[in-house]
Scaffold this motif. Sequence first.
Motif, mmCIF file in Angstrom:
data_model
loop_
_atom_site.group_PDB
_atom_site.id
_atom_site.type_symbol
_atom_site.label_atom_id
_atom_site.label_comp_id
_atom_site.label_asym_id
_atom_site.label_seq_id
_atom_site.Cartn_x
_atom_site.Cartn_y
_atom_site.Cartn_z
ATOM 1 N N ASP A 112 0.815 -1.333 0.109
ATOM 2 C CA ASP A 112 -0.037 -0.117 -0.012
ATOM 3 C C ASP A 112 0.937 1.118 -0.068
ATOM 4 O O ASP A 112 2.144 1.162 0.290
ATOM 5 C CB ASP A 112 -0.942 -0.002 1.218
ATOM 6 C CG ASP A 112 -0.028 -0.156 2.385
ATOM 7 O OD1 ASP A 112 0.535 0.737 2.658
ATOM 8 O OD2 ASP A 112 -0.273 -1.053 3.269
ATOM 9 N N LEU A 113 0.232 2.409 -0.367
ATOM 10 C CA LEU A 113 1.095 3.653 -0.456
ATOM 11 C C LEU A 113 1.508 4.124 0.916
ATOM 12 O O LEU A 113 2.436 5.069 0.855
ATOM 13 C CB LEU A 113 -0.063 4.676 -1.353
ATOM 14 C CG LEU A 113 -0.212 4.306 -2.753
ATOM 15 C CD1 LEU A 113 -1.228 5.403 -3.189
ATOM 16 C CD2 LEU A 113 0.863 4.152 -3.433
ATOM 17 N N ASP A 139 -2.707 3.516 -11.463
ATOM 18 C CA ASP A 139 -3.887 4.568 -11.516
ATOM 19 C C ASP A 139 -3.186 5.432 -10.104
ATOM 20 O O ASP A 139 -3.715 6.723 -9.935
ATOM 21 C CB ASP A 139 -4.929 3.827 -11.134
ATOM 22 C CG ASP A 139 -5.402 3.068 -12.392
ATOM 23 O OD1 ASP A 139 -5.120 3.454 -13.428
ATOM 24 O OD2 ASP A 139 -6.135 2.172 -11.961
ATOM 25 N N ASP A 140 -2.314 5.165 -9.282
ATOM 26 C CA ASP A 140 -2.046 5.849 -8.222
ATOM 27 C C ASP A 140 -0.650 6.528 -8.445
ATOM 28 O O ASP A 140 -0.236 7.201 -7.465
ATOM 29 C CB ASP A 140 -1.729 4.833 -7.189
ATOM 30 C CG ASP A 140 -2.927 4.223 -6.567
ATOM 31 O OD1 ASP A 140 -4.188 4.904 -6.789
ATOM 32 O OD2 ASP A 140 -2.792 3.313 -6.062
ATOM 33 N N ARG A 141 -0.367 6.750 -9.643
ATOM 34 C CA ARG A 141 0.920 7.419 -10.091
ATOM 35 C C ARG A 141 0.988 9.153 -9.607
ATOM 36 O O ARG A 141 1.624 9.517 -9.039
ATOM 37 C CB ARG A 141 1.202 7.378 -11.383
ATOM 38 C CG ARG A 141 2.067 6.058 -11.900
ATOM 39 C CD ARG A 141 2.102 6.015 -13.456
ATOM 40 N NE ARG A 141 3.161 7.236 -13.896
ATOM 41 C CZ ARG A 141 4.524 7.111 -13.816
ATOM 42 N NH1 ARG A 141 4.868 5.881 -13.307
ATOM 43 N NH2 ARG A 141 5.150 7.951 -14.254
ATOM 44 N N GLU A 142 -0.321 9.490 -9.800
ATOM 45 C CA GLU A 142 -0.385 11.048 -9.634
ATOM 46 C C GLU A 142 -0.480 11.202 -7.982
ATOM 47 O O GLU A 142 0.138 12.276 -7.663
ATOM 48 C CB GLU A 142 -1.773 11.536 -10.110
ATOM 49 C CG GLU A 142 -1.587 11.533 -11.441
ATOM 50 C CD GLU A 142 -2.985 12.127 -12.251
ATOM 51 O OE1 GLU A 142 -3.809 12.664 -11.190
ATOM 52 O OE2 GLU A 142 -3.199 12.095 -13.275
ATOM 53 N N ILE A 143 -1.218 10.236 -7.082
ATOM 54 C CA ILE A 143 -0.864 10.235 -5.814
ATOM 55 C C ILE A 143 0.597 10.290 -5.353
ATOM 56 O O ILE A 143 0.712 10.980 -4.417
ATOM 57 C CB ILE A 143 -1.866 9.081 -5.167
ATOM 58 C CG1 ILE A 143 -3.369 9.302 -5.816
ATOM 59 C CG2 ILE A 143 -2.058 9.213 -3.817
ATOM 60 C CD1 ILE A 143 -4.288 8.159 -5.401
ATOM 61 N N ILE A 144 1.248 9.386 -5.971
ATOM 62 C CA ILE A 144 2.541 9.150 -5.514
ATOM 63 C C ILE A 144 3.334 10.402 -5.755
ATOM 64 O O ILE A 144 4.062 10.797 -4.898
ATOM 65 C CB ILE A 144 3.407 7.811 -6.114
ATOM 66 C CG1 ILE A 144 2.566 6.566 -5.630
ATOM 67 C CG2 ILE A 144 4.581 7.730 -5.678
ATOM 68 C CD1 ILE A 144 2.923 5.364 -6.228
ATOM 69 N N ASN A 178 -3.408 -1.234 -8.296
ATOM 70 C CA ASN A 178 -3.764 -0.073 -9.135
ATOM 71 C C ASN A 178 -2.465 0.820 -9.131
ATOM 72 O O ASN A 178 -2.849 1.982 -8.962
ATOM 73 C CB ASN A 178 -5.078 0.448 -8.925
ATOM 74 C CG ASN A 178 -6.146 -0.356 -8.808
ATOM 75 O OD1 ASN A 178 -6.293 -1.382 -9.787
ATOM 76 N ND2 ASN A 178 -7.248 -0.495 -7.867
ATOM 77 N N LEU A 179 -1.285 0.521 -9.296
ATOM 78 C CA LEU A 179 0.032 1.363 -9.055
ATOM 79 C C LEU A 179 -0.212 2.462 -10.211
ATOM 80 O O LEU A 179 0.321 3.222 -9.884
ATOM 81 C CB LEU A 179 0.952 0.390 -9.031
ATOM 82 C CG LEU A 179 2.526 1.344 -8.952
ATOM 83 C CD1 LEU A 179 2.514 1.941 -7.661
ATOM 84 C CD2 LEU A 179 3.651 0.305 -9.104
#
Length: 213
Positions: free
Chosen positions: A54-55, A82-87, A79-80
């Motif tokens: 998890d992030l 899709d989570d690029r922007e969050i990272i 969903n890594l």
Amino acid sequence: MANVELNSLAQLPSLNKLGKLELSDNIISGGLEVLAEKYPNLTYLNLRGNKIKDLRTVEVLQNFKNLKSLDLFNCEIPNLEDDREIIFELLQQITYLDGFDQEDNEAPDSEEEEEEDGNEDDGDEVKDEAGPPEGYEKRRRKEEEEKKEEEEEEEEEEEDETGSELGEGEEEVGLSYLMKGEIQDEDDDDVEEGEEEEEEEEGLNGGRRGRRC
């Protein structure tokens, strides 16, 4: 430290000047906070192929002020992509995630990057160093000359061997020819002797006949 079944980072040594750390294909699932203490100048961190799920696990990497590139590819984060922007929002100091920036531009090769940095710092000196080392041209010419001499010697040896083989053949031909001549001479002598004997016998026979008469 790639692919060594590493599951804990607690025992890693502290290296203040370390800039790149390779931890791919291990079984790391957490404990990333110790990395900031051990490697404060880290700019590149590769965690691909680990058990990070998890992030929140990577959120602690905010303490890496110098971190520019992070690799989480093939981890177990759902969903890594899709989570690029969050990272990128969580870790605003990083420029590249999994080898690409926010606009999907690929990160330059590390060797090319170092070369460019070196060219900017050293200027003309780097260009001089990039040339062949001192004495290289002289050694290269010497090696070429030696190689040429060896080839010439080999050619001469082959010619000598060919010449000697031909000479032996000529001698054999000459000997056989002479021997044939001698044999022929002997045959001719035998024929002449045979003819003389026949003539003598005929002469004797003729004499005997004359006496009888």
